[in-house]
Motif scaffolding. Structure first.
Motif: not given
Length: 477
Positions: A240-256
């Motif tokens: 999932g895009e948000k999970q992948l970003i959280k994993a490799v960049l340690r960043k959280e995509v804001p809700a919506e």
């Protein structure tokens, strides 16, 4: 090679990747191709051909002027015999161009790739990607040219090539990585040039380390110190895009919000291959890799299939069925969509087709039991939602509460239903709540726009009346 993962939730369904070691095999082009005119998120295409026309492979047969759209091309040469509504994988019917194959395999003559990436402008590259009909091939089918055209105030720092392929049964992305590593890196470089991203990351699950090694070797051979290959833990939904970003960049995509809010774009490896072929070879998106698997098909494997090939044709070319077909799924078992007919055709977003027999009913009993408040759906949700509460609110038709509980953040991964011991239809009900919220928002937006229009019209009339009155006073004064 670094290894990452996301921390919140996730599940470990049985992988069942029985086709992992099956290289791509091209299927024979169909006798009749059923090509839906709209295979993407966004504005639908209108036909550019009519019944009786002769078309060639690569010819544009449907297009739209809207920004969020992608053209559709002929995938075989032959005669257009009908333009009509046909079954579509999303469960609807879509206007489709029906082409009878003449088996001459005639391509249009003006297909041409670029000479070099360095001599090509960003605008030309984006136009090329749009003209060739490239969309997200991981299943989302968002037009790629639009994805690569973020607002001017958004700076893209990194492009992430998504090679996780966490969905059970599917292995088409794995085979793309094993067989076309150079094209994946080409596609990544093209996207980095377009967006001016300084870094590229190829993220691959730990159950595909051999693919990671191949891609890393390609990166090193080409001396690309701005691209890194990393491993991500085998866990669903790691892709999932948000999970992948959280994993490799340690960043959280804001809700919506979209990944560009944190300076990232995530692109499926199959899409990157298609981008490379579009730009360097001038090839439109007329075929794709598809995993054909399940207990009811004789020859499971990975196949290169022309878009518009029906499931009926695929069954015939893969040895037929081994047992009575009881469930046909487009996509994977977690997020895929069950089909009601084998007349549905492969589209740009078809990553897998699964065939199951009677055993599917033993695997997935349909009867619900009362919620026992075990909180598994909460603990395992990769977004951090509370599916049981959203489900309860939906059943009470309390849409305001489902919105307060952030139902619109759901990525519809299916984990909550998978782990629920009571077999509650959590994913289905959260999805329904999400769709109703979005529908209501659209209605409210339309109402507000109409109100503003009426308000502006009244103000204009009042101003005109005032000006007329003032003019009358001048004349009489």
């Amino acid at each position: 090679m670094k290894e990452f993962t996301f921390k919140t939730g996730g599940a470990h369904p049985e992988e069942n990747k029985i086709t992992k070691n099956s290289p791509f095999v091209p299927l024979t082009p169909p006798v009749v191709a059923v090509i839906p005119l709209s295979q993407h998120i966004g504005a639908p295409n209108t036909p550019l051909v009519k019944v009786g026309d002769h078309v060639k492979i690569g010819q544009v047969i449907g297009s739209a002027n809207a920004f969020v759209s992608a053209p559709v091309h002929a995938t075989i040469s032959g005669e257009v015999v009908a333009i009509e509504l046909r079954p579509f994988p999303l469960g609807t019917k879509v206007q489709s161009v029906i082409i009878k194959n003449d088996f001459k395999e005639e391509w249009i003559s003006n297909l041409k790739g670029i000479e070099s990436l360095e001599s090509s402008s960003k605008e030309d590259l984006i136009k090329n990607i749009r003209d060739k009909g490239i969309v997200g091939m991981g299943g989302a089918t968002f037009p790629t040219a639009v994805k690569l055209s973020p607002p001017k105030d958004k700076v893209i720092d990194v492009i992430i090539a998504n090679g996780a392929e966490c969905e059970p049964c599917l292995t088409t992305d794995y085979r793309v990585m094993m067989e076309y590593p150079e094209k994946i890196i080409n596609g990544l470089l093209i996207e980095m040039k377009i967006t001016e991203a300084k870094h590229g990351i190829v993220a691959i699950e730990t159950n595909k380390k051999d693919a990671a090694v191949l891609l890393e070797e390609n990166v090193k051979k080409r001396g690309l110190d701005n691209i890194e290959v990393v491993l991500v833990k085998t866990k669903y939904p790691q892709g999932g895009e948000k999970q992948l970003i959280k994993a490799v960049l340690r960043k959280e995509v804001p809700a919506e919000k979209l990944p560009l809010e944190v300076g990232a774009i995530v692109q499926n490896v199959g899409t990157l291959k298609a981008i490379s072929e579009a730009v360097f070879e001038g090839k439109p998106l007329i075929e794709r890799g598809v995993t054909v698997s399940g207990s009811a098909i004789k020859k499971p494997g990975n196949y290169i299939i022309r878009i518009g090939t029906t499931v009926t044709d695929i069954i015939q070319q893969t040895g037929g069925l081994t047992k009575k077909l009881r469930k046909l799924i487009f996509g994977g078992p977690m997020m895929g969509i069950a089909q009601s007919t084998t007349e549905v055709a492969v589209t740009k977003g078809t990553s897998g087709i699964l065939f199951f027999g009677e055993e599917v009913f033993d695997m997935a009993p349909q009867d619900e039991s009362p919620c026992i408040r075990c909180s598994r759906c909460v603990d395992w949700c990769p977004i951090g939602l509370m599916p049981l509460l959203i489900d309860h609110a939906w059943r009470r038709d309390d849409i305001k509460l489902t919105e307060t509980l952030n139902a619109t953040d759901c990525i519809e991964c299916g984990v909550c239903s998978y782990v629920c011991p009571s077999k509650r239809h959590l994913t289905e009900n959260v999805r329904n709540a999400k769709q109703k919220i979005l529908k209501q928002r659209k209605i409210e937006t339309a109402k507000q726009a109409a109100f503003e229009k009426i308000k502006a019209l009244k103000a204009k009339k009042a101003q005109e009346a005032k000006e007329k009155l003032d003019e009358g006073k001048k004349v009489n004064g």
